[in-house]
Design an enzyme around this catalytic site. Structure first.
Site, PDB file in Angstrom:
ATOM      1  N   ASP A   1      38.758  42.711  38.298  1.00 49.76           N
ATOM      2  CA  ASP A   1      39.807  43.479  38.975  1.00 49.76           C
ATOM      3  C   ASP A   1      39.323  44.867  39.389  1.00 49.76           C
ATOM      4  O   ASP A   1      39.870  45.483  40.300  1.00 49.76           O
ATOM      5  CB  ASP A   1      41.020  43.669  38.047  1.00 49.76           C
ATOM      6  CG  ASP A   1      41.629  42.353  37.598  1.00 49.76           C
ATOM      7  OD1 ASP A   1      41.174  41.298  38.055  1.00 49.76           O
ATOM      8  OD2 ASP A   1      42.575  42.404  36.778  1.00 49.76           O
TER       9      ASP A   1
ATOM     10  N   ASP B   1      42.588  46.619  44.451  1.00 53.88           N
ATOM     11  CA  ASP B   1      41.932  46.098  43.254  1.00 53.88           C
ATOM     12  C   ASP B   1      40.779  45.226  43.739  1.00 53.88           C
ATOM     13  O   ASP B   1      40.906  44.518  44.752  1.00 53.88           O
ATOM     14  CB  ASP B   1      42.886  45.224  42.430  1.00 53.88           C
ATOM     15  CG  ASP B   1      43.850  46.029  41.561  1.00 53.88           C
ATOM     16  OD1 ASP B   1      43.866  47.269  41.658  1.00 53.88           O
ATOM     17  OD2 ASP B   1      44.597  45.395  40.781  1.00 53.88           O
TER      18      ASP B   1
ATOM     19  N   HIS C   1      45.706  39.612  43.422  1.00 54.95           N
ATOM     20  CA  HIS C   1      44.355  39.077  43.246  1.00 54.95           C
ATOM     21  C   HIS C   1      44.240  37.690  43.888  1.00 54.95           C
ATOM     22  O   HIS C   1      45.091  36.837  43.706  1.00 54.95           O
ATOM     23  CB  HIS C   1      43.940  39.065  41.774  1.00 54.95           C
ATOM     24  CG  HIS C   1      44.100  40.429  41.145  1.00 54.95           C
ATOM     25  ND1 HIS C   1      44.200  40.619  39.795  1.00 54.95           N
ATOM     26  CD2 HIS C   1      44.192  41.663  41.714  1.00 54.95           C
ATOM     27  CE1 HIS C   1      44.332  41.917  39.544  1.00 54.95           C
ATOM     28  NE2 HIS C   1      44.336  42.573  40.698  1.00 54.95           N
TER      29      HIS C   1
ATOM     30  N   ASP D   1      42.009  35.338  43.434  1.00 53.75           N
ATOM     31  CA  ASP D   1      41.239  34.275  42.790  1.00 53.75           C
ATOM     32  C   ASP D   1      42.055  33.238  42.017  1.00 53.75           C
ATOM     33  O   ASP D   1      41.498  32.447  41.243  1.00 53.75           O
ATOM     34  CB  ASP D   1      40.094  34.861  41.928  1.00 53.75           C
ATOM     35  CG  ASP D   1      40.546  35.936  40.971  1.00 53.75           C
ATOM     36  OD1 ASP D   1      41.734  36.281  40.968  1.00 53.75           O
ATOM     37  OD2 ASP D   1      39.692  36.442  40.215  1.00 53.75           O
TER      38      ASP D   1
ATOM     39  N   CYS E   1      38.451  36.026  36.585  1.00 55.32           N
ATOM     40  CA  CYS E   1      38.939  37.392  36.341  1.00 55.32           C
ATOM     41  C   CYS E   1      38.157  38.080  35.221  1.00 55.32           C
ATOM     42  O   CYS E   1      37.931  39.292  35.275  1.00 55.32           O
ATOM     43  CB  CYS E   1      40.402  37.359  35.910  1.00 55.32           C
ATOM     44  SG  CYS E   1      41.529  36.669  37.120  1.00 55.32           S
TER      45      CYS E   1
HETATM   46  O1  DAV Z   1      48.544  33.639  40.394  1.00 54.14           O
HETATM   47  O2  DAV Z   1      49.343  34.943  38.910  1.00 54.14           O
HETATM   48  C1  DAV Z   1      46.833  36.159  38.701  1.00 54.14           C
HETATM   49  C2  DAV Z   1      45.499  36.805  38.848  1.00 54.14           C
HETATM   50  C3  DAV Z   1      45.395  37.940  37.950  1.00 54.14           C
HETATM   51  N1  DAV Z   1      44.115  38.592  37.938  1.00 54.14           N
HETATM   52  C4  DAV Z   1      48.498  34.678  39.755  1.00 54.14           C
HETATM   53  C5  DAV Z   1      47.349  35.618  39.976  1.00 54.14           C
END
Ligand code: DAV
Length: 392
Positions: free
Chosen positions: A123, A209, A260, A262, A368
């Site tokens: 992140d 981020d 995010h 990913d 992540c």
């Molecule tokens: O789909 O909740 C979460 C990614 C968090 N770094 C989601 C994305």
């Protein structure tokens, strides 16, 4: 073991003839060196203008302050397991420095009662070629998270003069940077406005981020989200384009709380992206991929529904697709996601698995919780047919 043990870095003289100590152009080339996060010192994420954590199942107020020791130990066990697997596959693993995230931050423009954690380096920091970029971050509790990686960044920077290091502009994070009304918009209205791509941060300051970026060689796709705004994407474009890198904004309008990229759009090898069936790309943004021979393959339904995610986890069930590629043929997945294992197997991948569910409540899964420092390979153009070029 989650203490920082950077070990010895090769000298610049030795490195000179080889790949720079920091070098990574995409999400899939063979991984040589990686940072795996640590839950040491982790706190619950505080409520702030950019974040409204809630207990799953409606179980009262969200806890504050340091996470209980046994929760931290369980997450660390899984993070150490990932580190051990990577080491066994010949990947050099490094860990963040221990930071006391319980320390309050009092800045001229904001205060926050405690910070968060160093579980998700993805992140905060990204490698693009031989450049390390520290993101602006979007939340107050994460403003100083870069400190957990500074010992490592200095080691890399000192050990090879080809390594470049950039910190993005620091945002003010004052109240005016946020749109707090975002949190109370009724669902129907969110759908009605889903093509405006306005979330909890305003467009006035540069905000991003690092995990909203996905690296495909000379193309970097960046999601507009709750954690990355249009000014942030403009900054990345102006910064990276002189180096021959195309920065392409992407949008997933059905994700009403995007944060995010990913868990939404995950490239696995040249020509193949794992996509999220609940979050299709904006109409037209898939053209570049199709015209360049890429296949978009939907991930299967995760084995755990949103209701079954850990109590304090703020991420969606789609953490299932937050996989870490260690080469174009080998992918590390969460142990219980058997439908995904079967899909990847049918696509010709070797699937490696680790238990990782206790890490979920720290905001991420395998992608992540890592920051790739070095992968083999160079900057390639995977989108030579730019007739539908969106990088305007
Ligand atoms: O789909 O909740 C979460 C990614 C968090 N770094 C989601 C994305």
């Amino acid at each position: 073991m989650t203490t920082n043990d950077p070990g010895s870095m090769e000298t610049p003289q030795v490195e000179r003839s080889r790949t720079p100590v920091v070098s990574s152009w995409n999400e899939w080339d063979p991984l040589e060196e990686v940072v795996v996060g640590s839950a040491d010192g982790a706190c619950f994420e505080p409520t702030e203008p950019g974040c409204r954590p809630t207990v799953r199942g409606g179980g009262g107020a969200f806890p504050t302050g340091p996470k209980p020791a046994e929760m931290i130990a369980r997450a660390n066990e899984e993070l150490d397991g990932l580190a051990a697997l990577l080491t066994s596959r010949g990947v050099r693993v490094r860990r963040p420095s221990t930071v006391d995230f319980a320390t309050a931050v009092s800045a001229p423009t904001f205060d926050v009662a405690n910070q968060y954690c160093a579980v998700c380096p993805r992140d905060v920091i990204v490698t693009i070629g031989s450049e390390i970029i520290e993101a602006t971050m979007s939340r107050r509790a994460r403003y100083f998270e870069f400190l957990a990686y500074r010992d490592l960044v200095y080691r890399y920077w000192n050990s090879d003069d080809r390594v470049r290091w950039t910190t993005a502009p620091r945002p003010s994070m004052r109240d005016e940077m946020y749109r707090e009304e975002f949190w109370s918009i009724p669902l129907e209205e969110r759908y009605a406005r889903m093509h405006s791509f306005e979330f909890c941060i305003s467009q006035d300051e540069v905000v991003f981020d690092a995990a909203d970026m996905s690296r495909f060689g000379r193309d970097v796709f960046v999601q507009e989200s709750m954690t990355t705004n249009r000014a942030g994407i403009r900054w990345l474009r102006r910064h990276l384009e002189p180096q021959g890198i195309r920065v392409r904004p992407v949008h997933f309008p059905l994700d009403l709380f995007p944060s995010h990229i990913d868990c939404t759009f995950v490239p696995l090898r040249p020509g193949l992206v794992l996509t999220n069936p609940d979050r299709p790309l904006l109409d037209g943004e898939d053209r570049l991929f199709i015209e360049n021979g890429w296949k978009l393959v939907n991930a299967p339904e995760p084995t755990t529904g949103n209701d079954g995610m850990p109590r304090y986890c703020q991420s969606s069930k789609w953490l299932s697709m937050n996989v870490l590629s260690i080469s174009p043929t080998e992918v590390i997945c969460e142990e219980r996601e058997t439908p995904l294992h079967a899909l990847l197997d049918s696509l010709g991948f070797e699937v490696l698995t680790v238990p990782f569910r206790h890490v979920f409540e720290y905001g991420g899964s395998l992608h992540c919780a890592t920051w790739d420092v070095r992968r083999t390979g160079t900057m390639e153009d995977y989108f030579p047919d730019a007739s539908s070029d969106q990088a305007t």
